[in-house]
Design a protein around this motif. Structure first.
Motif, PDB file in Angstrom:
ATOM      1  N   ARG A  24       0.832  -1.088  -0.214  1.00  0.00           N
ATOM      2  CA  ARG A  24       0.026  -0.007   0.018  1.00  0.00           C
ATOM      3  C   ARG A  24       0.579   1.287  -0.126  1.00  0.00           C
ATOM      4  O   ARG A  24       0.462   2.062  -0.878  1.00  0.00           O
ATOM      5  CB  ARG A  24      -0.744   0.437   0.896  1.00  0.00           C
ATOM      6  N   ALA A  25       1.806   1.282   1.022  1.00  0.00           N
ATOM      7  CA  ALA A  25       2.867   2.996   0.713  1.00  0.00           C
ATOM      8  C   ALA A  25       3.711   2.070  -0.964  1.00  0.00           C
ATOM      9  O   ALA A  25       3.664   3.731  -1.169  1.00  0.00           O
ATOM     10  CB  ALA A  25       3.709   2.492   1.543  1.00  0.00           C
ATOM     11  N   ARG A  26       3.831   1.565  -0.849  1.00  0.00           N
ATOM     12  CA  ARG A  26       4.557   1.674  -2.749  1.00  0.00           C
ATOM     13  C   ARG A  26       3.402   2.042  -3.824  1.00  0.00           C
ATOM     14  O   ARG A  26       3.802   2.520  -4.367  1.00  0.00           O
ATOM     15  CB  ARG A  26       5.231   0.100  -2.970  1.00  0.00           C
ATOM     16  N   GLU A  27       2.514   2.294  -3.363  1.00  0.00           N
ATOM     17  CA  GLU A  27       1.355   2.868  -3.796  1.00  0.00           C
ATOM     18  C   GLU A  27       0.919   4.274  -3.983  1.00  0.00           C
ATOM     19  O   GLU A  27      -0.094   4.666  -4.636  1.00  0.00           O
ATOM     20  CB  GLU A  27       0.108   1.618  -4.336  1.00  0.00           C
ATOM     21  N   GLY A  28       0.945   4.725  -2.737  1.00  0.00           N
ATOM     22  CA  GLY A  28       0.575   6.455  -2.467  1.00  0.00           C
ATOM     23  C   GLY A  28       0.547   6.095  -1.093  1.00  0.00           C
ATOM     24  O   GLY A  28      -0.071   7.047  -0.874  1.00  0.00           O
ATOM     25  N   GLY A  29      -0.382   4.720  -1.111  1.00  0.00           N
ATOM     26  CA  GLY A  29      -1.451   5.255   0.281  1.00  0.00           C
ATOM     27  C   GLY A  29      -0.323   5.381   1.795  1.00  0.00           C
ATOM     28  O   GLY A  29       0.585   4.700   1.401  1.00  0.00           O
ATOM     29  N   SER A  30      -1.248   5.191   2.593  1.00  0.00           N
ATOM     30  CA  SER A  30      -0.658   5.255   4.120  1.00  0.00           C
ATOM     31  C   SER A  30      -1.066   4.592   5.206  1.00  0.00           C
ATOM     32  O   SER A  30      -2.548   4.323   4.945  1.00  0.00           O
ATOM     33  CB  SER A  30      -1.002   6.697   4.523  1.00  0.00           C
ATOM     34  N   ALA A  31      -0.784   3.736   6.331  1.00  0.00           N
ATOM     35  CA  ALA A  31      -1.513   2.958   7.181  1.00  0.00           C
ATOM     36  C   ALA A  31      -0.531   3.153   8.412  1.00  0.00           C
ATOM     37  O   ALA A  31       0.353   3.257   8.260  1.00  0.00           O
ATOM     38  CB  ALA A  31      -2.116   1.682   6.365  1.00  0.00           C
ATOM     39  N   LEU A 166      -2.159   9.828   8.655  1.00  0.00           N
ATOM     40  CA  LEU A 166      -1.471   9.282   7.721  1.00  0.00           C
ATOM     41  C   LEU A 166      -3.360   9.187   6.792  1.00  0.00           C
ATOM     42  O   LEU A 166      -4.047   9.144   7.367  1.00  0.00           O
ATOM     43  CB  LEU A 166      -1.524   8.088   7.716  1.00  0.00           C
ATOM     44  N   TYR A 167      -2.759   9.296   5.305  1.00  0.00           N
ATOM     45  CA  TYR A 167      -3.856   9.093   4.450  1.00  0.00           C
ATOM     46  C   TYR A 167      -2.789   9.200   3.074  1.00  0.00           C
ATOM     47  O   TYR A 167      -3.389   8.175   1.844  1.00  0.00           O
ATOM     48  CB  TYR A 167      -4.282  10.904   3.892  1.00  0.00           C
ATOM     49  N   ALA A 168      -2.540   9.893   2.507  1.00  0.00           N
ATOM     50  CA  ALA A 168      -2.391   9.165   1.323  1.00  0.00           C
ATOM     51  C   ALA A 168      -1.137   9.766   0.651  1.00  0.00           C
ATOM     52  O   ALA A 168       0.127  10.716   0.191  1.00  0.00           O
ATOM     53  CB  ALA A 168      -2.699  10.021   0.035  1.00  0.00           C
ATOM     54  N   GLU A 169       0.378   9.565   1.976  1.00  0.00           N
ATOM     55  CA  GLU A 169       1.618  10.261   2.039  1.00  0.00           C
ATOM     56  C   GLU A 169       2.416   9.482   1.571  1.00  0.00           C
ATOM     57  O   GLU A 169       3.679   9.398   0.792  1.00  0.00           O
ATOM     58  CB  GLU A 169       2.638  10.625   3.204  1.00  0.00           C
ATOM     59  N   GLY A 170       2.455   7.541   1.320  1.00  0.00           N
ATOM     60  CA  GLY A 170       3.258   6.537   0.743  1.00  0.00           C
ATOM     61  C   GLY A 170       3.836   6.127   2.588  1.00  0.00           C
ATOM     62  O   GLY A 170       4.988   6.063   2.134  1.00  0.00           O
ATOM     63  N   SER A 893      -0.462  16.071   5.854  1.00  0.00           N
ATOM     64  CA  SER A 893      -0.071  15.967   4.984  1.00  0.00           C
ATOM     65  C   SER A 893       0.198  16.849   3.508  1.00  0.00           C
ATOM     66  O   SER A 893      -1.181  17.006   3.186  1.00  0.00           O
ATOM     67  CB  SER A 893       0.603  14.829   4.566  1.00  0.00           C
ATOM     68  N   HIS A 894       0.660  17.565   2.967  1.00  0.00           N
ATOM     69  CA  HIS A 894       0.908  17.797   2.157  1.00  0.00           C
ATOM     70  C   HIS A 894       0.335  16.900   1.008  1.00  0.00           C
ATOM     71  O   HIS A 894      -0.232  17.201  -0.385  1.00  0.00           O
ATOM     72  CB  HIS A 894       2.255  18.708   1.296  1.00  0.00           C
ATOM     73  N   ARG A 895       0.700  15.518   0.972  1.00  0.00           N
ATOM     74  CA  ARG A 895       0.422  14.285   0.354  1.00  0.00           C
ATOM     75  C   ARG A 895      -1.234  14.244   0.083  1.00  0.00           C
ATOM     76  O   ARG A 895      -1.932  13.981  -1.070  1.00  0.00           O
ATOM     77  CB  ARG A 895       1.191  13.153   0.845  1.00  0.00           C
ATOM     78  N   THR A 896      -1.050  14.723   1.042  1.00  0.00           N
ATOM     79  CA  THR A 896      -3.222  14.180   1.533  1.00  0.00           C
ATOM     80  C   THR A 896      -3.797  15.057   1.106  1.00  0.00           C
ATOM     81  O   THR A 896      -4.552  15.247   0.096  1.00  0.00           O
ATOM     82  CB  THR A 896      -3.152  14.618   2.787  1.00  0.00           C
TER      83      THR A 896
END
Length: 924
Positions: A24-31, A166-170, A893-896
């Protein structure tokens, strides 16, 4: 190191879960994930696997260290070191240099790289989130924290704040923590508890060992699938021909300690003493260990037997000469330290203190000296007090509380002991550790007769009681504390009485009146800035004609002429202004405070002022503004653990959903708002929840159910709250609709007295509307006057409701043409505001006048389909703010932010940021 395949045998499910998180992190998601389990169950092995499987992900690895649990941000500094980048003199170097200025300053201060006043701890958490998002870059990052239960509280809070947002930071964050209530509270994060291995996997770990069938069976039975036990107990049994490790039915952890104890006891004496140094200073810095060893007459080579026995392991990515020295498992450290005689432990701590003379080690040295103290020691107590003060400056309030408390215990003079214990209680309160704050304050209060100190302690006890929803105790303590210093320090007494007004608000009108009376009678110096505050707060319950009402604007001007008051007092003034009907002024102050909170990163105070702004926008019917603000405030209150505001804001969100007709959402949020009533006084959100459910029923035509809700608000303990007062016009409408206008008489008389006192045009308009509902003969004149008195721009929803009621009356009088005029205007406003039930009522009435039903008209394209957070982000982007600027304001985060804009563009029918400016007016 054990073979990885063997190490993870039986953990296929957990390996799969971690693999999915990394992907999920590799695809740009976060957890985020918390692994919990007993010592030796395999948590560290899974983190090792995550690090080995990270692939292209950048890995940050950290751990809590027990001996540093009282040093603020020690764990965070070790974890973030690779991500901090080069000094800020190189602005393109990344890391700290790329953070927004308030975040950078806060994190630098926290980590000891800079000096400055303590910052809101949540700003530090936001800085961590931003730093991790930057560090992840395009490849993503895996953040792995072992022994999270030993993280210092400041590091823990910052990391958990980041993890929850966290949301969409990878970025994937995995914490490993021991079982046990309170060991690592991580509310809101998903958890997985590791249990023992299956019998098949456990048996496989014993394969290849020379064990007889009986011994093998006993080990499998007693180890309960714990991998560490399966590895270590056979070693202990092999060393002792007739071991009886289970004779006393010891817990597994204690049996393992005994096993390690046996391994240590067979080492040379010098090696055992050196291991004690490592156990007492667990950072394992070679220079510190070597210095302390020399003080005690040992050499670093004396550790070689422990290394050969597999008790130690190097830690770090550098060369082995600089690698930190660490135990293979924390239980080895516990066994080494516990078995050492007290005198030897004290000598080791003194040696370590001598090894930590460098300025950067000043706080570690203070704690080592404290551990070496065999009784009261004034010099060490003074050193620890300075350590506590430094911790507070860096927002390390939990660490400060621990240092002040230890300093108090080491103090020789009773007065110093009481003062330091009071400081410990205050720091614990600031850290949110309410039980510790109350315990320390309770103990200190019986140790001193100093009225000023006792008043401060009562203040701490009161605030702790308040946040635990023990409102009666909080109120009593505030009043008693104010009494103690009313003559010697009337300014501080005024602060406590202002807060007593707040606690009285939750208890009911008698308690509120008592606090107001004491505030009025307080003899403050003529030029004190709290004089206008006290005067304004003391008028909160005024009703009926009398002296000209005090205004928030005038009160703030008087304060500025005399000096300054805290933001906390200004927040209280905002609430009082709302209680006095001064919504426009309250909204202006709330907006100012919101901007200040965003600019300074004060996430802890932001939910309160955001909630005030959302309340006022909701009263006006500006749902597209109110709902994002209330939702953000609710999310932040959850993230910062402010359960009082979670209850209150859940009910505010329920009210907003009621206005838009979202029945199930309204009921769900109202239930959350009324949850947790442990005092018998009602949950903090109960008044708003009743109002929300009443408005839902009224909007959907269930007038009898609505009336019962509104009548509940007119009784104790709710009848003084502004949700009770402001719902009276709704009560009047419901009573008329069910044919029981007499049930509205007393509440309306109360509302009229309040309107006379507050002297606001909007309250006058509502009085006229209520009278029109009850007086059919004068209805036309009263409705006409009400519409003329309303400010359609400031409160469009109330204007539309009056127009709807007027239109309904005109239709009943068979005056269809003027009825259509009023109903059409009401419908237009309701549809623009998104008040679907009220729009449907207007539409039905128009149909009854002969106008064909054109169906519900679609709402503006700029709002339809956007989530509250998307709408909030789009609004800021339309103002030309960058993603990083938006992220800093919204504690994301700016990515989110970028992810939400990417999702919002198709809904809006735009393809670029520039096109958003054309929609700016439609987004308001």
């Amino acid at each position: 190191m054990h073979d990885a395949v063997v190490e993870l045998r039986g953990r296929e499910s957990e390996v799969g879960t971690i693999g999915a998180l990394l992907e999920r992190a590799r695809e740009g998601g976060s957890a985020a994930l918390v692994l919990r389990g007993e010592p030796g169950i395999g948590k560290s092995a899974l983190l090792d696997h995550a690090a080995a499987s990270a692939g292209s992900l950048r890995v940050l690895r950290g751990a809590g260290i027990e001996v540093e649990a009282e040093l603020p941000f020690a764990g965070l500094q070790l974890l973030l070191r690779p991500a901090l980048g080069t000094p800020r003199s190189q602005p393109d170097a990344g890391g700290l240099a790329r953070l927004p200025e308030p975040q950078r300053a806060a994190l630098e201060t926290a980590l000891g790289f800079g000096t400055g006043a303590g910052r809101d701890p949540m700003l530090i958490g936001l800085a961590v989130l931003s730093l991790l998002a930057d560090y992840a870059g395009e490849s993503g990052a895996a953040v792995l924290i072992d022994d999270a239960h030993w993280l210092d509280h400041a590091s823990r809070d910052a990391l958990l704040f980041a993890a929850r947002r966290l949301y969409a930071e990878g970025v994937v964050m995995i914490f490993a923590a021991r079982d046990g209530e309170g060991t690592f509270p991580a509310d809101g994060l998903p958890e997985h508890r590791l249990t023992g291995l299956s019998p098949e996997a456990a048996a496989a770990l014993l394969d290849g060992r020379d064990l007889g069938p009986a011994v093998r069976y006993r080990l499998l039975a007693e180890a309960h699938g714990n991998p560490l036990a399966l590895r270590e107990l056979p070693i202990a049994m092999a060393a002792e021909p007739s071991p009886d490790l289970h004779a006393n039915a010891l817990p597994l952890t204690d049996r393992l300690r005994l096993a390690f104890h046996g391994q240590v006891s067979r080492l040379p004496t010098a090696t055992q003493d050196l291991l004690l140094i490592v156990a007492a200073e667990e950072t394992g810095e070679p220079a510190v260990v070597l210095h302390a060893a020399k003080v005690l007459g040992f050499d670093i080579d004396d550790l070689a037997p422990a290394e050969r026995a597999g008790l130690l392991r190097p830690v770090g990515s550098g060369d082995s000469a600089n690698a930190a020295i660490a135990f293979r498992h924390p239980l080895i450290r516990a066994a080494v330290y516990a078995r050492a005689p007290l005198g030897r432990r004290l000598a080791v701590h003194r040696a370590l203190a001598e090894a930590l003379l460098a300025p950067e080690h000043i706080d570690r040295r203070a704690w080592q000296l404290a551990a070496a103290a065999a009784g009261p020691d004034a010099e060490v107590a003074e050193l620890l007090e300075r350590t506590a003060a430094r911790a507070r400056e860096r927002s390390g309030y939990q660490a400060a509380a621990a240092a002040y408390e230890r300093s108090a215990r080491l103090s020789v003079q009773p007065e110093l002991r009481a003062r330091r214990e009071a400081l410990a209680a205050q720091s614990a309160l600031e850290a949110g550790d309410l039980e510790r704050a109350r315990r320390l304050a309770d103990h200190a209060a019986i140790q001193t007769e100093d009225h000023a100190v006792r008043a401060k302690l009562f203040h701490v006890q009161a605030l702790a009681s308040f946040w635990q929803r023990d409102f009666p105790s909080a109120h009593r303590l505030l009043l008693e504390g104010a009494d103690l210093i009313a003559d010697s320090d009337p300014g501080q007494a005024a602060v406590q009485l202002v807060q007593a007004v707040h606690t009285g608000w939750h208890l009911g009108e008698p308690a509120l009146v008592e606090a107001q009376g004491r505030l009025r009678n307080l003899n403050l110096p003529q030029e004190h800035p709290l004089i206008p505050v006290a005067a304004f707060v003391a008028r909160i319950l005024d009703s009926g004609p009398g002296a000209p009402p005090l205004t928030l604007t005038g009160t703030l001007a008087e304060i500025r002429a005399r000096g300054e008051v805290s933001d906390q007092v200004q927040v209280m003034l905002c609430a009082v202004a709302m209680a006095r009907g001064q919504d426009r002024e309250a909204h202006m102050l709330a907006t100012t405070l919101i901007a200040k909170c965003r600019n300074t990163g004060a996430a802890g105070r932001l939910p309160t002022v955001l909630g005030f702004a959302a309340d006022i926008d909701g009263f006006a019917g500006r749902l597209s503004v109110a709902l994002p603000a209330a939702t953000e405030a609710l999310d932040l209150s959850r993230d910062t653990g402010q359960q009082h505001w979670v209850s209150q804001l859940s009910s505010v969100v329920a009210y907003l959903h009621a206005l838009s007709g979202q029945e199930q959402s309204c009921r769900d949020f109202a239930a959350a708002g009324m949850d947790g009533d442990s005092t018998g006084l009602g949950a903090p959100g109960a008044p708003w929840a009743h109002w929300a459910l009443g408005m839902l029923d009224l909007g959907l035509g269930r007038a009898e159910a609505a009336l019962l809700r509104f009548e509940r608000l007119s009784r104790e303990p709710f009848n003084h709250q502004f949700s009770s007062l402001r719902s009276i016009p709704d009560l009047v409408e419901a009573a008329v609709r069910v044919g029981a206008p007499a049930r509205a008489a007393a509440p309306l008389a109360r509302f009229e007295r309040w309107a006379e006192s507050v002297r606001q045009p909007w309250t006058d308009a509502l009085v006229l509307r209520c009278r029109a509902l009850l007086d059919d003969e004068a209805a036309e004149r009263l409705y006409t006057e009400a519409l003329a008195t309303h400010d359609i721009d400031a409160r469009p929803a109330e204007y539309a409701r009056t127009a709807l009621l007027f239109g309904e009356w005109l239709r009943r009088e068979r005056r269809k043409a003027p009825a259509r005029t009023q109903l059409t205007e009401a419908l237009t406003i309701f549809e623009r505001l998104g008040m679907a039930p009220w729009a449907q009522r207007a539409r039905n009435e128009l149909t009854a006048t002969g106008v064909s039903d054109g169906g519900e008209r679609p709402r503006d394209r700029a709002v339809a389909g956007l989530t509250p957070q998307e709408l909030q982000i789009v609004r800021l982007a339309a103002q030309s703010l960058s993603n990083r600027d938006i992220a800093a304001q919204l504690f994301l985060s700016h990515r989110t932010v970028g992810y939400h804009l990417y999702k919002a563009y198709p809904k809006l029918g735009v393809t670029s940021r520039g096109e958003l400016k054309e929609l700016a007016a439609q987004l308001e």
